[in-house]
Design a protein around this motif. Sequence first.
Motif, PDB file in Angstrom:
ATOM      1  N   TYR A  37     -42.940 -25.138 -39.151  1.00 28.17           N
ATOM      2  CA  TYR A  37     -43.376 -23.825 -38.735  1.00 28.17           C
ATOM      3  C   TYR A  37     -44.826 -23.908 -38.288  1.00 28.17           C
ATOM      4  CZ  TYR A  37     -39.234 -21.791 -40.984  1.00 28.17           C
ATOM      5  OH  TYR A  37     -37.942 -21.449 -41.340  1.00 28.17           O
ATOM      6  N   ARG A  38     -45.263 -22.914 -37.552  1.00 28.25           N
ATOM      7  CA  ARG A  38     -46.663 -22.870 -37.175  1.00 28.25           C
ATOM      8  C   ARG A  38     -47.165 -21.436 -37.202  1.00 28.25           C
ATOM      9  NH1 ARG A  38     -46.217 -24.570 -30.742  1.00 28.25           N
ATOM     10  NH2 ARG A  38     -45.314 -22.608 -29.976  1.00 28.25           N
ATOM     11  N   GLN A  39     -48.455 -21.311 -37.418  1.00 26.74           N
ATOM     12  CA  GLN A  39     -49.083 -20.005 -37.448  1.00 26.74           C
ATOM     13  C   GLN A  39     -50.453 -20.081 -36.788  1.00 26.74           C
ATOM     14  OE1 GLN A  39     -49.453 -18.210 -41.342  1.00 26.74           O
ATOM     15  NE2 GLN A  39     -49.457 -16.166 -40.438  1.00 26.74           N
ATOM     16  N   MET A  82     -44.773 -34.333 -30.748  1.00 22.98           N
ATOM     17  CA  MET A  82     -45.194 -33.264 -29.865  1.00 22.98           C
ATOM     18  C   MET A  82     -45.804 -33.875 -28.612  1.00 22.98           C
ATOM     19  SD  MET A  82     -46.835 -30.547 -32.597  1.00 22.98           S
ATOM     20  CE  MET A  82     -48.201 -31.644 -33.001  1.00 22.98           C
ATOM     21  N   ASN A  83     -45.160 -33.648 -27.490  1.00 23.01           N
ATOM     22  CA  ASN A  83     -45.621 -34.148 -26.207  1.00 23.01           C
ATOM     23  C   ASN A  83     -45.969 -32.985 -25.287  1.00 23.01           C
ATOM     24  OD1 ASN A  83     -45.055 -36.848 -27.007  1.00 23.01           O
ATOM     25  ND2 ASN A  83     -42.936 -36.648 -26.303  1.00 23.01           N
ATOM     26  N   SER A  84     -46.707 -33.294 -24.244  1.00 20.51           N
ATOM     27  CA  SER A  84     -47.099 -32.294 -23.252  1.00 20.51           C
ATOM     28  C   SER A  84     -47.684 -31.060 -23.913  1.00 20.51           C
ATOM     29  CB  SER A  84     -45.897 -31.919 -22.379  1.00 20.51           C
ATOM     30  OG  SER A  84     -45.370 -33.047 -21.722  1.00 20.51           O
ATOM     31  N   LEU A  85     -48.596 -31.282 -24.815  1.00 23.20           N
ATOM     32  CA  LEU A  85     -49.154 -30.183 -25.596  1.00 23.20           C
ATOM     33  C   LEU A  85     -49.956 -29.212 -24.727  1.00 23.20           C
ATOM     34  CD1 LEU A  85     -50.121 -32.204 -28.751  1.00 23.20           C
ATOM     35  CD2 LEU A  85     -48.700 -30.141 -28.762  1.00 23.20           C
ATOM     36  N   LYS A  86     -49.849 -27.950 -25.093  1.00 18.24           N
ATOM     37  CA  LYS A  86     -50.513 -26.867 -24.395  1.00 18.24           C
ATOM     38  C   LYS A  86     -51.471 -26.152 -25.340  1.00 18.24           C
ATOM     39  CE  LYS A  86     -46.260 -25.966 -21.789  1.00 18.24           C
ATOM     40  NZ  LYS A  86     -45.233 -24.933 -21.472  1.00 18.24           N
ATOM     41  N   PRO A  87     -52.484 -25.485 -24.807  1.00 18.43           N
ATOM     42  CA  PRO A  87     -53.378 -24.713 -25.683  1.00 18.43           C
ATOM     43  C   PRO A  87     -52.644 -23.718 -26.569  1.00 18.43           C
ATOM     44  CG  PRO A  87     -54.365 -24.942 -23.530  1.00 18.43           C
ATOM     45  CD  PRO A  87     -52.969 -25.505 -23.421  1.00 18.43           C
ATOM     46  N   GLU A  88     -51.545 -23.161 -26.088  1.00 15.66           N
ATOM     47  CA  GLU A  88     -50.778 -22.205 -26.870  1.00 15.66           C
ATOM     48  C   GLU A  88     -50.094 -22.832 -28.076  1.00 15.66           C
ATOM     49  OE1 GLU A  88     -46.642 -21.672 -24.452  1.00 15.66           O
ATOM     50  OE2 GLU A  88     -48.488 -21.521 -23.270  1.00 15.66           O
ATOM     51  N   ASP A  89     -50.065 -24.157 -28.135  1.00 15.18           N
ATOM     52  CA  ASP A  89     -49.531 -24.849 -29.301  1.00 15.18           C
ATOM     53  C   ASP A  89     -50.531 -24.925 -30.450  1.00 15.18           C
ATOM     54  OD1 ASP A  89     -46.996 -25.500 -28.089  1.00 15.18           O
ATOM     55  OD2 ASP A  89     -48.002 -27.122 -26.994  1.00 15.18           O
ATOM     56  N   THR A  90     -51.754 -24.531 -30.200  1.00 14.11           N
ATOM     57  CA  THR A  90     -52.783 -24.563 -31.232  1.00 14.11           C
ATOM     58  C   THR A  90     -52.392 -23.664 -32.396  1.00 14.11           C
ATOM     59  OG1 THR A  90     -54.552 -25.058 -29.653  1.00 14.11           O
ATOM     60  CG2 THR A  90     -55.193 -24.077 -31.747  1.00 14.11           C
ATOM     61  N   ALA A  91     -52.348 -24.234 -33.586  1.00 14.16           N
ATOM     62  CA  ALA A  91     -51.930 -23.500 -34.777  1.00 14.16           C
ATOM     63  C   ALA A  91     -52.038 -24.418 -35.980  1.00 14.16           C
ATOM     64  CB  ALA A  91     -50.489 -23.007 -34.633  1.00 14.16           C
ATOM     65  N   VAL A  92     -51.869 -23.827 -37.145  1.00  7.93           N
ATOM     66  CA  VAL A  92     -51.657 -24.610 -38.349  1.00  7.93           C
ATOM     67  C   VAL A  92     -50.160 -24.841 -38.476  1.00  7.93           C
ATOM     68  CG1 VAL A  92     -51.910 -24.742 -40.848  1.00  7.93           C
ATOM     69  CG2 VAL A  92     -53.702 -23.679 -39.472  1.00  7.93           C
ATOM     70  N   TYR A  93     -49.774 -26.079 -38.616  1.00  8.21           N
ATOM     71  CA  TYR A  93     -48.371 -26.448 -38.709  1.00  8.21           C
ATOM     72  C   TYR A  93     -48.008 -26.729 -40.158  1.00  8.21           C
ATOM     73  CZ  TYR A  93     -47.865 -26.710 -33.660  1.00  8.21           C
ATOM     74  OH  TYR A  93     -47.792 -26.395 -32.319  1.00  8.21           O
ATOM     75  N   TYR A  94     -46.910 -26.126 -40.603  1.00  8.86           N
ATOM     76  CA  TYR A  94     -46.459 -26.240 -41.980  1.00  8.86           C
ATOM     77  C   TYR A  94     -45.072 -26.856 -42.038  1.00  8.86           C
ATOM     78  CZ  TYR A  94     -50.128 -22.790 -42.950  1.00  8.86           C
ATOM     79  OH  TYR A  94     -51.323 -22.119 -43.054  1.00  8.86           O
ATOM     80  N   CYS A  95     -44.905 -27.781 -42.939  1.00 10.13           N
ATOM     81  CA  CYS A  95     -43.600 -28.351 -43.212  1.00 10.13           C
ATOM     82  C   CYS A  95     -42.883 -27.519 -44.269  1.00 10.13           C
ATOM     83  CB  CYS A  95     -43.758 -29.793 -43.692  1.00 10.13           C
ATOM     84  SG  CYS A  95     -42.216 -30.650 -44.069  1.00 10.13           S
ATOM     85  N   LYS A  96     -41.589 -27.357 -44.113  1.00  8.82           N
ATOM     86  CA  LYS A  96     -40.774 -26.607 -45.061  1.00  8.82           C
ATOM     87  C   LYS A  96     -39.498 -27.378 -45.360  1.00  8.82           C
ATOM     88  CE  LYS A  96     -38.329 -22.187 -45.612  1.00  8.82           C
ATOM     89  NZ  LYS A  96     -37.962 -20.916 -44.933  1.00  8.82           N
TER      90      LYS A  96
END
Length: 116
Positions: A37-39, A82-96
Amino acid sequence: QVQLVESGGGLVQPGGSLRLSCAASKTFFSINVMGWYRQAPGKQRELVADITSGGSTNYADSVKGRFTISRDSAKNTVYLQMNSLKPEDTAVYYCKAIDGIGRIGWGQGTQVTVSS
């Protein structure tokens, strides 16, 4: 009770790649689903991708074709390439993770920043 340890976040330029890892503790009875997940600031936490014990995967529309989730059952670890990363991918990523008796575990979060 359940510990998930994440790694792999960092700063990357648009178009770049990162690989996140998440290792689950051995306290899980069994793992049915692991996911990411990301936030981002000001936004709700959202599902990025998940994978079942049988290998079925699910992706958010925004990351299809760019991100790949995989699992190493022997190591009890899930990965997010994660490839072809975009600025909109900026977030804190959480594993669940959700185990076979309904217990839910969350990682501490790892920051991914995509910026030039």
